[in-house]
Motif scaffolding. Structure first.
Motif, PDB file in Angstrom:
ATOM      1  N   GLN A  11      11.783 -17.156  12.499  1.00  0.00           N
ATOM      2  CA  GLN A  11      12.542 -18.229  11.857  1.00  0.00           C
ATOM      3  C   GLN A  11      11.711 -18.902  10.776  1.00  0.00           C
ATOM      4  OE1 GLN A  11      14.174 -21.050  14.652  1.00  0.00           O
ATOM      5  NE2 GLN A  11      15.031 -19.433  15.953  1.00  0.00           N
ATOM      6  N   LYS A  12      10.442 -19.122  11.083  1.00  0.00           N
ATOM      7  CA  LYS A  12       9.547 -19.750  10.107  1.00  0.00           C
ATOM      8  C   LYS A  12       9.399 -18.870   8.876  1.00  0.00           C
ATOM      9  CE  LYS A  12       4.857 -21.423   9.508  1.00  0.00           C
ATOM     10  NZ  LYS A  12       3.502 -21.420  10.035  1.00  0.00           N
ATOM     11  N   GLN A  13       9.217 -17.567   9.087  1.00  0.00           N
ATOM     12  CA  GLN A  13       9.071 -16.651   7.959  1.00  0.00           C
ATOM     13  C   GLN A  13      10.349 -16.557   7.141  1.00  0.00           C
ATOM     14  OE1 GLN A  13       7.616 -12.923   9.568  1.00  0.00           O
ATOM     15  NE2 GLN A  13       5.562 -13.431   8.858  1.00  0.00           N
ATOM     16  N   ILE A  14      11.486 -16.592   7.803  1.00  0.00           N
ATOM     17  CA  ILE A  14      12.766 -16.541   7.091  1.00  0.00           C
ATOM     18  C   ILE A  14      12.940 -17.773   6.221  1.00  0.00           C
ATOM     19  CG2 ILE A  14      15.279 -16.613   7.397  1.00  0.00           C
ATOM     20  CD1 ILE A  14      14.829 -14.822   9.902  1.00  0.00           C
ATOM     21  N   LYS A  15      12.594 -18.935   6.765  1.00  0.00           N
ATOM     22  CA  LYS A  15      12.746 -20.184   6.014  1.00  0.00           C
ATOM     23  C   LYS A  15      11.783 -20.260   4.831  1.00  0.00           C
ATOM     24  CE  LYS A  15      14.454 -22.969   9.847  1.00  0.00           C
ATOM     25  NZ  LYS A  15      14.133 -24.048  10.777  1.00  0.00           N
ATOM     26  N   GLU A  16      10.528 -19.880   5.070  1.00  0.00           N
ATOM     27  CA  GLU A  16       9.523 -19.990   4.017  1.00  0.00           C
ATOM     28  C   GLU A  16       9.652 -18.865   2.993  1.00  0.00           C
ATOM     29  OE1 GLU A  16       5.707 -20.092   5.830  1.00  0.00           O
ATOM     30  OE2 GLU A  16       6.055 -22.018   6.785  1.00  0.00           O
ATOM     31  N   GLY A  17       9.924 -17.691   3.464  1.00  0.00           N
ATOM     32  CA  GLY A  17       9.972 -16.545   2.564  1.00  0.00           C
ATOM     33  C   GLY A  17       8.571 -16.175   2.118  1.00  0.00           C
ATOM     34  N   LYS A  18       8.435 -15.007   1.554  1.00  0.00           N
ATOM     35  CA  LYS A  18       7.143 -14.563   1.070  1.00  0.00           C
ATOM     36  C   LYS A  18       7.020 -14.917  -0.403  1.00  0.00           C
ATOM     37  CE  LYS A  18       4.195 -10.550   0.766  1.00  0.00           C
ATOM     38  NZ  LYS A  18       4.077  -9.119   0.970  1.00  0.00           N
ATOM     39  N   PRO A  19       5.930 -15.554  -0.784  1.00  0.00           N
ATOM     40  CA  PRO A  19       5.769 -15.874  -2.200  1.00  0.00           C
ATOM     41  C   PRO A  19       5.628 -14.596  -3.011  1.00  0.00           C
ATOM     42  CG  PRO A  19       3.752 -16.320  -1.019  1.00  0.00           C
ATOM     43  CD  PRO A  19       4.792 -15.958   0.002  1.00  0.00           C
ATOM     44  N   LYS A  20       6.326 -14.528  -4.107  1.00  0.00           N
ATOM     45  CA  LYS A  20       6.280 -13.337  -4.941  1.00  0.00           C
ATOM     46  C   LYS A  20       6.033 -13.734  -6.384  1.00  0.00           C
ATOM     47  CE  LYS A  20       9.242 -10.667  -2.044  1.00  0.00           C
ATOM     48  NZ  LYS A  20      10.035  -9.513  -1.916  1.00  0.00           N
ATOM     49  N   THR A  21       5.291 -12.896  -7.056  1.00  0.00           N
ATOM     50  CA  THR A  21       5.081 -13.102  -8.477  1.00  0.00           C
ATOM     51  C   THR A  21       6.082 -12.242  -9.224  1.00  0.00           C
ATOM     52  OG1 THR A  21       3.433 -11.356  -8.510  1.00  0.00           O
ATOM     53  CG2 THR A  21       2.625 -13.584  -8.217  1.00  0.00           C
ATOM     54  N   SER A  22       6.739 -12.818 -10.180  1.00  0.00           N
ATOM     55  CA  SER A  22       7.737 -12.058 -10.925  1.00  0.00           C
ATOM     56  C   SER A  22       7.088 -11.224 -12.022  1.00  0.00           C
ATOM     57  CB  SER A  22       8.773 -13.001 -11.523  1.00  0.00           C
ATOM     58  OG  SER A  22       8.139 -13.934 -12.366  1.00  0.00           O
ATOM     59  N   GLU A  23       6.060 -11.742 -12.630  1.00  0.00           N
ATOM     60  CA  GLU A  23       5.373 -11.027 -13.701  1.00  0.00           C
ATOM     61  C   GLU A  23       3.870 -11.152 -13.513  1.00  0.00           C
ATOM     62  OE1 GLU A  23       6.473 -12.002 -17.666  1.00  0.00           O
ATOM     63  OE2 GLU A  23       8.602 -11.976 -17.212  1.00  0.00           O
ATOM     64  N   VAL A  24       3.188 -10.164 -14.002  1.00  0.00           N
ATOM     65  CA  VAL A  24       1.733 -10.177 -13.955  1.00  0.00           C
ATOM     66  C   VAL A  24       1.229 -10.637 -15.314  1.00  0.00           C
ATOM     67  CG1 VAL A  24      -0.303  -8.738 -13.684  1.00  0.00           C
ATOM     68  CG2 VAL A  24       1.682  -8.338 -12.246  1.00  0.00           C
ATOM     69  N   ASP A  25       0.332 -11.604 -15.306  1.00  0.00           N
ATOM     70  CA  ASP A  25      -0.240 -12.130 -16.537  1.00  0.00           C
ATOM     71  C   ASP A  25      -1.175 -11.078 -17.144  1.00  0.00           C
ATOM     72  OD1 ASP A  25      -0.858 -14.071 -18.491  1.00  0.00           O
ATOM     73  OD2 ASP A  25      -2.693 -14.588 -17.404  1.00  0.00           O
ATOM     74  N   PRO A  26      -0.942 -10.685 -18.410  1.00  0.00           N
ATOM     75  CA  PRO A  26      -1.768  -9.628 -19.004  1.00  0.00           C
ATOM     76  C   PRO A  26      -3.241 -10.007 -19.153  1.00  0.00           C
ATOM     77  CG  PRO A  26      -0.146 -10.444 -20.582  1.00  0.00           C
ATOM     78  CD  PRO A  26       0.119 -11.121 -19.288  1.00  0.00           C
ATOM     79  N   VAL A  27      -3.514 -11.284 -19.360  1.00  0.00           N
ATOM     80  CA  VAL A  27      -4.909 -11.725 -19.488  1.00  0.00           C
ATOM     81  C   VAL A  27      -5.621 -11.563 -18.149  1.00  0.00           C
ATOM     82  CG1 VAL A  27      -6.393 -13.713 -19.950  1.00  0.00           C
ATOM     83  CG2 VAL A  27      -4.362 -13.330 -21.347  1.00  0.00           C
ATOM     84  N   ALA A  28      -4.970 -12.010 -17.074  1.00  0.00           N
ATOM     85  CA  ALA A  28      -5.557 -11.885 -15.742  1.00  0.00           C
ATOM     86  C   ALA A  28      -5.708 -10.421 -15.364  1.00  0.00           C
ATOM     87  CB  ALA A  28      -4.693 -12.610 -14.719  1.00  0.00           C
TER      88      ALA A  28
END
Length: 103
Positions: A11-28
């Motif tokens: 339930q905790k994981q469903i509520k929080e969700g997994k953080p996701k990055t939509s794009e990768v920074d080219p400099v990083a």
């Protein structure tokens, strides 16, 4: 199914969700991939190289957001962050290369 049908952990994981990055920074991405030992990227087949590198950087961004933020900033990486990032990115590539029998 209702939310109450799941365990408290789920339930905790469903509520929080997994953080996701939509794009990768080219400099990083450039800074982090520069930390790899020579020849690592050339061992990866060219047709999956872009996918492998962007997914690795996204994984670092999800697992170590503080280090990723440091890499996104202009200028060179601080020495302590550089060492940790180098260990992490090398470990991830070693893991993937062993998984796919790339030597």
């Amino acid at each position: 199914m209702k939310l109450s049908d799941f365990s408290l952990f789920d339930q905790k994981q469903i509520k929080e969700g997994k953080p996701k990055t939509s794009e990768v920074d080219p400099v990083a991405m450039e800074k982090i991939l520069a930390l790899l030992p020579d020849g690592y990227l050339k061992k990866i087949p060219f047709f999956v190289r872009k996918h492998a590198t962007t997914r690795t950087i996204a994984r670092i961004a999800n697992e170590h957001p503080d280090l990723y933020e440091i890499a996104k900033q202009p200028g060179s990486l601080p020495q302590d962050a550089k060492e940790v990032l180098q260990k992490e990115v090398t470990a991830i590539f070693d893991e993937k290369m062993n998984k796919h029998n790339i030597k």
